[in-house]
Design a protein around this motif. Sequence first.
Motif, PDB file in Angstrom:
ATOM      1  N   PHE A   1       8.994  49.064  35.390  1.00 32.04           N
ATOM      2  CA  PHE A   1       8.944  49.194  33.935  1.00 32.04           C
ATOM      3  C   PHE A   1       7.613  48.697  33.384  1.00 32.04           C
ATOM      4  O   PHE A   1       7.018  49.320  32.498  1.00 32.04           O
ATOM      5  CB  PHE A   1      10.099  48.419  33.299  1.00 32.04           C
ATOM      6  N   LEU A   2       7.111  47.590  33.893  1.00 30.14           N
ATOM      7  CA  LEU A   2       5.834  47.060  33.419  1.00 30.14           C
ATOM      8  C   LEU A   2       4.664  47.972  33.789  1.00 30.14           C
ATOM      9  O   LEU A   2       3.704  48.093  33.021  1.00 30.14           O
ATOM     10  CB  LEU A   2       5.618  45.653  33.981  1.00 30.14           C
ATOM     11  N   LEU A   3       4.738  48.627  34.942  1.00 35.74           N
ATOM     12  CA  LEU A   3       3.701  49.595  35.308  1.00 35.74           C
ATOM     13  C   LEU A   3       3.690  50.778  34.352  1.00 35.74           C
ATOM     14  O   LEU A   3       2.627  51.215  33.898  1.00 35.74           O
ATOM     15  CB  LEU A   3       3.919  50.091  36.739  1.00 35.74           C
ATOM     16  N   VAL A   4       4.863  51.300  34.034  1.00 39.27           N
ATOM     17  CA  VAL A   4       4.950  52.415  33.085  1.00 39.27           C
ATOM     18  C   VAL A   4       4.427  51.980  31.720  1.00 39.27           C
ATOM     19  O   VAL A   4       3.700  52.727  31.051  1.00 39.27           O
ATOM     20  CB  VAL A   4       6.407  52.920  32.991  1.00 39.27           C
ATOM     21  N   LEU A   5       4.754  50.784  31.317  1.00 35.06           N
ATOM     22  CA  LEU A   5       4.278  50.262  30.037  1.00 35.06           C
ATOM     23  C   LEU A   5       2.759  50.110  30.019  1.00 35.06           C
ATOM     24  O   LEU A   5       2.103  50.435  29.023  1.00 35.06           O
ATOM     25  CB  LEU A   5       4.942  48.908  29.768  1.00 35.06           C
ATOM     26  N   ALA A   6       2.168  49.671  31.120  1.00 32.12           N
ATOM     27  CA  ALA A   6       0.716  49.514  31.201  1.00 32.12           C
ATOM     28  C   ALA A   6       0.006  50.860  31.126  1.00 32.12           C
ATOM     29  O   ALA A   6      -0.986  51.015  30.402  1.00 32.12           O
ATOM     30  CB  ALA A   6       0.343  48.791  32.489  1.00 32.12           C
ATOM     31  N   PHE A   7       0.493  51.859  31.864  1.00 36.52           N
ATOM     32  CA  PHE A   7      -0.119  53.181  31.810  1.00 36.52           C
ATOM     33  C   PHE A   7       0.054  53.813  30.436  1.00 36.52           C
ATOM     34  O   PHE A   7      -0.851  54.479  29.928  1.00 36.52           O
ATOM     35  CB  PHE A   7       0.461  54.094  32.887  1.00 36.52           C
ATOM     36  N   GLY A   8       1.195  53.611  29.822  1.00 36.09           N
ATOM     37  CA  GLY A   8       1.427  54.154  28.477  1.00 36.09           C
ATOM     38  C   GLY A   8       0.528  53.524  27.444  1.00 36.09           C
ATOM     39  O   GLY A   8       0.009  54.209  26.551  1.00 36.09           O
TER      40      GLY A   8
ATOM     41  N   MET B   1      27.403  42.659  40.496  1.00 39.45           N
ATOM     42  CA  MET B   1      26.162  42.169  39.909  1.00 39.45           C
ATOM     43  C   MET B   1      24.979  42.606  40.777  1.00 39.45           C
ATOM     44  O   MET B   1      25.083  42.730  41.983  1.00 39.45           O
ATOM     45  CB  MET B   1      26.219  40.651  39.799  1.00 39.45           C
ATOM     46  N   MET B   2      23.845  42.816  40.114  1.00 40.08           N
ATOM     47  CA  MET B   2      22.647  43.302  40.805  1.00 40.08           C
ATOM     48  C   MET B   2      21.962  42.152  41.550  1.00 40.08           C
ATOM     49  O   MET B   2      21.840  41.054  41.025  1.00 40.08           O
ATOM     50  CB  MET B   2      21.686  43.879  39.752  1.00 40.08           C
ATOM     51  N   PRO B   3      21.536  42.391  42.799  1.00 38.99           N
ATOM     52  CA  PRO B   3      20.786  41.343  43.521  1.00 38.99           C
ATOM     53  C   PRO B   3      19.492  41.001  42.780  1.00 38.99           C
ATOM     54  O   PRO B   3      18.901  41.855  42.115  1.00 38.99           O
ATOM     55  CB  PRO B   3      20.475  41.998  44.867  1.00 38.99           C
ATOM     56  N   PRO B   4      19.043  39.764  42.871  1.00 40.83           N
ATOM     57  CA  PRO B   4      17.878  39.322  42.094  1.00 40.83           C
ATOM     58  C   PRO B   4      16.595  40.091  42.415  1.00 40.83           C
ATOM     59  O   PRO B   4      15.808  40.385  41.517  1.00 40.83           O
ATOM     60  CB  PRO B   4      17.708  37.853  42.455  1.00 40.83           C
ATOM     61  N   MET B   5      16.384  40.454  43.678  1.00 39.17           N
ATOM     62  CA  MET B   5      15.137  41.139  44.025  1.00 39.17           C
ATOM     63  C   MET B   5      15.103  42.558  43.451  1.00 39.17           C
ATOM     64  O   MET B   5      14.042  43.067  43.114  1.00 39.17           O
ATOM     65  CB  MET B   5      14.962  41.193  45.545  1.00 39.17           C
TER      66      MET B   5
ATOM     67  N   TYR C   1      12.209  44.384  41.093  1.00 32.16           N
ATOM     68  CA  TYR C   1      11.685  45.708  41.461  1.00 32.16           C
ATOM     69  C   TYR C   1      11.680  46.622  40.240  1.00 32.16           C
ATOM     70  O   TYR C   1      10.676  47.271  39.932  1.00 32.16           O
ATOM     71  CB  TYR C   1      12.543  46.292  42.579  1.00 32.16           C
ATOM     72  N   TYR C   2      12.784  46.683  39.524  1.00 34.87           N
ATOM     73  CA  TYR C   2      12.865  47.525  38.340  1.00 34.87           C
ATOM     74  C   TYR C   2      12.009  46.985  37.204  1.00 34.87           C
ATOM     75  O   TYR C   2      11.419  47.755  36.437  1.00 34.87           O
ATOM     76  CB  TYR C   2      14.312  47.681  37.880  1.00 34.87           C
ATOM     77  N   LEU C   3      11.916  45.683  37.088  1.00 40.89           N
ATOM     78  CA  LEU C   3      11.053  45.091  36.070  1.00 40.89           C
ATOM     79  C   LEU C   3       9.588  45.434  36.330  1.00 40.89           C
ATOM     80  O   LEU C   3       8.852  45.775  35.405  1.00 40.89           O
ATOM     81  CB  LEU C   3      11.243  43.570  36.041  1.00 40.89           C
ATOM     82  N   GLY C   4       9.167  45.383  37.581  1.00 45.90           N
ATOM     83  CA  GLY C   4       7.796  45.743  37.933  1.00 45.90           C
ATOM     84  C   GLY C   4       7.499  47.205  37.648  1.00 45.90           C
ATOM     85  O   GLY C   4       6.432  47.553  37.151  1.00 45.90           O
TER      86      GLY C   4
END
Length: 44
Positions: A14-21, A1-5, A9-12
Motif C-alpha cells: 500500500f505504501l509503494l502504491v501511495l508513493a508512486f501515486g 486473524m491475520m498473521p503479523p508478517m 506485507y500488505y502495508l508495504g
Amino acid sequence: MMPPMRFFYYLGGFLLVLAFGSAAAEAIPRSMSSGGWFVSAYEL
C-alpha cells in the motif's frame, strides 16, 4: 486473524502504491505549466 508478517506485507504494498501515486500527482502540474507531457527524472 491475520498473521503479523502478512499485515506488514500488505502495508508495504500500500505504501509503494501511495508513493508512486504521489509522484505522479506531483508531476501533473509541472508538465502542464511547461507545456509538455514529459517531466525529466531529475525533476522528479
